[in-house]
Write a protein that holds these residues in place. Structure first.
Motif, PDB file in Angstrom:
ATOM      1  N   HIS A   1       6.735  -0.293   9.485  1.00  0.00           N
ATOM      2  CA  HIS A   1       7.432   0.704   8.684  1.00  0.00           C
ATOM      3  C   HIS A   1       7.585   1.984   9.502  1.00  0.00           C
ATOM      4  CE1 HIS A   1       7.028  -1.629   4.921  1.00  0.00           C
ATOM      5  NE2 HIS A   1       5.877  -2.021   5.453  1.00  0.00           N
TER       6      HIS A   1
ATOM      7  N   GLU B   1       3.689  14.052   2.154  1.00  0.00           N
ATOM      8  CA  GLU B   1       4.508  13.092   1.425  1.00  0.00           C
ATOM      9  C   GLU B   1       3.762  11.776   1.290  1.00  0.00           C
ATOM     10  OE1 GLU B   1       9.099  13.677   2.374  1.00  0.00           O
ATOM     11  OE2 GLU B   1       7.933  13.336   4.196  1.00  0.00           O
ATOM     12  N   GLN B   2       4.118  11.034   0.244  1.00  0.00           N
ATOM     13  CA  GLN B   2       3.614   9.684   0.075  1.00  0.00           C
ATOM     14  C   GLN B   2       4.748   8.689   0.280  1.00  0.00           C
ATOM     15  OE1 GLN B   2       1.711   9.665  -3.802  1.00  0.00           O
ATOM     16  NE2 GLN B   2      -0.288  10.010  -2.846  1.00  0.00           N
ATOM     17  N   PHE B   3       4.416   7.579   0.941  1.00  0.00           N
ATOM     18  CA  PHE B   3       5.388   6.531   1.219  1.00  0.00           C
ATOM     19  C   PHE B   3       4.844   5.214   0.671  1.00  0.00           C
ATOM     20  CE2 PHE B   3       6.120   9.829   4.283  1.00  0.00           C
ATOM     21  CZ  PHE B   3       7.491   9.867   4.461  1.00  0.00           C
ATOM     22  N   GLY B   4       5.669   4.541  -0.107  1.00  0.00           N
ATOM     23  CA  GLY B   4       5.228   3.269  -0.634  1.00  0.00           C
ATOM     24  C   GLY B   4       5.890   2.935  -1.952  1.00  0.00           C
ATOM     25  N   PRO B   5       5.581   1.753  -2.443  1.00  0.00           N
ATOM     26  CA  PRO B   5       4.666   0.780  -1.817  1.00  0.00           C
ATOM     27  C   PRO B   5       5.253   0.151  -0.556  1.00  0.00           C
ATOM     28  CG  PRO B   5       5.672  -0.161  -3.764  1.00  0.00           C
ATOM     29  CD  PRO B   5       6.119   1.262  -3.722  1.00  0.00           C
ATOM     30  N   LEU B   6       4.434   0.079   0.504  1.00  0.00           N
ATOM     31  CA  LEU B   6       4.850  -0.506   1.776  1.00  0.00           C
ATOM     32  C   LEU B   6       4.353  -1.946   1.852  1.00  0.00           C
ATOM     33  CD1 LEU B   6       3.965   2.434   4.220  1.00  0.00           C
ATOM     34  CD2 LEU B   6       6.104   2.033   2.981  1.00  0.00           C
TER      35      LEU B   6
ATOM     36  N   THR C   1      -0.123   8.183   2.762  1.00  0.00           N
ATOM     37  CA  THR C   1       0.096   9.629   2.658  1.00  0.00           C
ATOM     38  C   THR C   1       0.191  10.230   4.053  1.00  0.00           C
ATOM     39  OG1 THR C   1      -1.146   9.713   0.586  1.00  0.00           O
ATOM     40  CG2 THR C   1      -0.792  11.800   1.744  1.00  0.00           C
TER      41      THR C   1
ATOM     42  N   VAL D   1       0.846  -1.199   0.000  1.00  0.00           N
ATOM     43  CA  VAL D   1       0.000   0.000   0.000  1.00  0.00           C
ATOM     44  C   VAL D   1       0.878   1.244   0.000  1.00  0.00           C
ATOM     45  CG1 VAL D   1      -1.851  -1.202   1.215  1.00  0.00           C
ATOM     46  CG2 VAL D   1      -0.141   0.067   2.518  1.00  0.00           C
ATOM     47  N   THR D   2       0.282   2.342  -0.447  1.00  0.00           N
ATOM     48  CA  THR D   2       0.939   3.646  -0.416  1.00  0.00           C
ATOM     49  C   THR D   2       0.229   4.522   0.597  1.00  0.00           C
ATOM     50  OG1 THR D   2       1.648   3.493  -2.722  1.00  0.00           O
ATOM     51  CG2 THR D   2       1.538   5.695  -1.753  1.00  0.00           C
TER      52      THR D   2
ATOM     53  N   GLY E   1       9.948  10.650   1.728  1.00  0.00           N
ATOM     54  CA  GLY E   1       8.819  10.168   0.950  1.00  0.00           C
ATOM     55  C   GLY E   1       8.818  10.723  -0.470  1.00  0.00           C
ATOM     56  N   HIS E   2       7.695  10.584  -1.165  1.00  0.00           N
ATOM     57  CA  HIS E   2       7.547  11.001  -2.552  1.00  0.00           C
ATOM     58  C   HIS E   2       6.472  12.085  -2.665  1.00  0.00           C
ATOM     59  CE1 HIS E   2       9.751   7.286  -3.228  1.00  0.00           C
ATOM     60  NE2 HIS E   2       8.773   6.606  -2.633  1.00  0.00           N
TER      61      HIS E   2
END
Length: 579
Positions: free
Chosen positions: A563, A552-557, A543, A540-541, A570-571
């Motif tokens: 985590h 920021e967005q983090f993933g895919p986790l 936010t 999953v991603t 992040g992205h």
């Protein structure tokens, strides 16, 4: 704890008497605290469909806090009990336990002494080794509550242990020793401190300490108050004693603290029992909620400078629906109805509903106790510790609450009481499913503090429960999800655990909004993280909107892992707006 309300409840009392409501003889209560038998019931034995299994014996956790009640002096002090801190003490990836020791009361003089707390180290499977010798202090307080936080920013968590006329600061030395440095730290308290939290009150990146104080009380001069029919010596209600002011100590960044209680605007009213730090109004700053015993609860809204604004009444979280103060103790913080706003659950005294305050956004809350189906549930019980966790792995946070009286001869209800387990039905209502909770939930106890954590690494949530008259219990959740996720936060500035952040998590069933908190339960600490159920094993991603207001967005986790998300790594970062 408002035990002087017998006249208002005479009809209820007569019904309880007719039903054979249990009371305890003064001889049993006076001298044989551990002889109070647990009330059992048909079906108390474990069943295959139970949601929790008592694994205390094989866990290796053998610890029973002292209260001093065997002195037979019937003091208010012996009624509060204590809590537990669930935290990775030695940074080996699993969760260890710290347990408040309570203390003793001399039967002739009433002098109070503290008992050493307990430390139990987890071997990653939920089996523990007693390492209490690592806790070092020349003199322990009669202790109640824990606060956890890395106040010296050396990478490991330190602790505050709140107690009668003392709060002890324990510095973590690489997980090998935990040394009482209260004198050097400058945290000098002579009030009756019950619980507290570390939070960044002035937004400088260093954790400060806020502590709830209770009442002016001298156990050496305290005398019993009669209760029951016929009247027998018993504990006096807290309304007979003046309230004490809560405290705030500011972290100086060099291992010392300076008290700023008056500058912060903490009110002198309120008999404080529970403390919770969270972002109540969505401005990215940590706020502070104090559950008071018989006084309106306080909500201090954090700001960039002191004094804080007290907004309990204005926000709708100070009293019940009728505007009356309640005897509040335990706290839980979660988005129970799935609308993206965190809600607040508060446990209360007998003849009072436990309160569910539905978050509306912008720091406003609405009473939802009746609408949620929680009204009228166990009004004869005295509720303490509470917790929010997805017990049945359906993606919705459920509730549990511990119970146990504070007087021994109440005409309304027994001293030991059954805890409650409430299933969240898709955010619409709660249903009492205590009979499915396991042997613990089908028997009577005198519950106080609690922690929620995955102790054995199977992805399910387990419970650590502290009792006033019995040993600590470890309950293993039996409905572990096939797919799960654990998320913790590390912002670049502000509160190190991310209080003030907003996290969006797609679970496959629905999108969850999570905001961190500290202090839920009662006098206890659970890890400041999101632990939830995923529908599938798909990554999953997530936010995160940080307290700085950067998104920021983090993933895919990957699923079935913990985590640790760090701000700036992040992205799709968005520009940081000015506050």
């Amino acid at each position: 704890m408002q035990s002087d309300r017998m006249m208002r409840a005479i009809a209820v009392a007569l019904l309880a008497w007719a039903a054979g409501c249990e009371t305890h003889s003064s001889k049993t209560v006076d001298r044989a605290a551990n002889a109070l038998p647990l009330e059992s019931s048909p079906g108390a034995a474990e069943q295959p469909e139970d949601w929790f299994r008592d694994v205390t014996e094989r866990s290796g956790v053998r610890f029973a806090p002292e209260t001093g009640r065997d002195a037979g002096r019937f003091t208010l002090l012996e009624t509060l009990g204590g809590g537990v801190a669930a935290v990775d003490i030695d940074r080996d990836g699993d969760t260890d336990l710290l347990l408040a020791g309570g203390g003793a009361i001399d039967s002739s003089s009433g002098k109070v002494t503290g008992t050493a707390p307990g430390l139990f180290l987890n071997d990653t499977t939920g089996r523990f080794t007693n390492a209490s010798h690592r806790l070092v202090s020349a003199s322990w307080p009669y202790s109640h509550g824990w606060a956890v936080g890395d106040y010296d920013r050396d990478g490991d968590d330190d602790f505050a242990l709140m107690g009668f006329e003392s709060t002890a600061i324990l510095r973590n030395e690489d997980g090998e020793r935990f040394v009482d440095v209260s004198s050097y730290a400058g945290v000098r308290s002579r009030t009756w401190d019950t619980s507290g939290v570390f939070l960044d009150a002035n937004h400088d990146g260093w954790l400060d300490l806020c502590v709830a104080a209770y009442v002016e009380f001298d156990p050496q001069t305290s005398r019993p108050c009669p209760q029951g029919t016929p009247p027998q010596p018993d504990v006096c209600p807290p309304q007979r004693f003046a309230a004490q002011r809560d405290h705030l100590w500011m972290n100086n960044g060099d291992g010392t603290f300076t008290e700023v209680t008056e500058a912060a605007g903490l009110l002198p009213t309120g008999r404080g029992l529970g403390v919770l730090a969270a972002d109540f109004n969505g401005d990215g700053l940590a706020d502070l909620y104090v559950a008071n015993d018989g006084d309106p609860n306080h909500l201090y809204l954090g700001g960039l400078e002191f004094p804080w604004v007290e907004a309990g009444i204005a926000s709708g979280v100070a009293t019940n629906e009728a505007g009356a103060a309640e005897g509040s103790m335990g706290l839980a913080w979660d988005d129970f109805d799935g609308d993206g706003q965190a809600d607040l659950f508060v446990t209360n005294f007998e003849l009072e509903d436990n309160s569910l305050y539905r978050g509306l956004g912008n720091g406003l809350f609405q009473h939802a106790t009746v609408a949620s189906g929680l009204a009228g549930q166990a009004r004869l019980d005295v509720r303490f510790g509470a917790g929010s966790v997805d017990f049945d792995s359906d993606g919705w946070p459920d509730l549990f609450a511990l119970s146990g009286h504070v007087v021994y001869h109440s005409p309304r209800s027994p001293f030991q009481q059954r805890p409650a387990l409430y299933r969240n039905e898709a955010g619409k209502r709660f249903r009492n499913v205590s009979e499915r909770g396991g042997s613990y939930f089908r028997s009577a106890h005198c519950g106080r503090g609690c922690a929620v954590i995955d102790l054995d690494g199977d992805g399910g949530q387990d419970l650590v429960l502290v009792d006033l008259v019995d040993s600590v219990r470890i309950l293993q959740g039996t409905r572990s999800p096939s797919h799960w996720l654990r998320i913790s936060l590390a912002p670049q500035g502000g509160d190190p655990t991310g209080i003030g952040a907003q996290v969006t998590i797609p679970t496959g069933r629905r999108t969850v909004q999570w905001s961190p908190q500290r202090g839920a339960g009662f006098a206890s600490h659970s890890p400041c993280e999101w632990h939830g159920t995923l529908l599938t094993s798909d990554a999953v991603t997530v936010t995160v909107t940080w307290p700085s207001r950067q998104t920021e967005q983090f993933g895919p986790l990957a699923a079935n892992r913990r985590h640790h998300l760090r701000e700036g790594t992040g992205h799709v970062a968005t520009p940081k707006p000015s506050r």
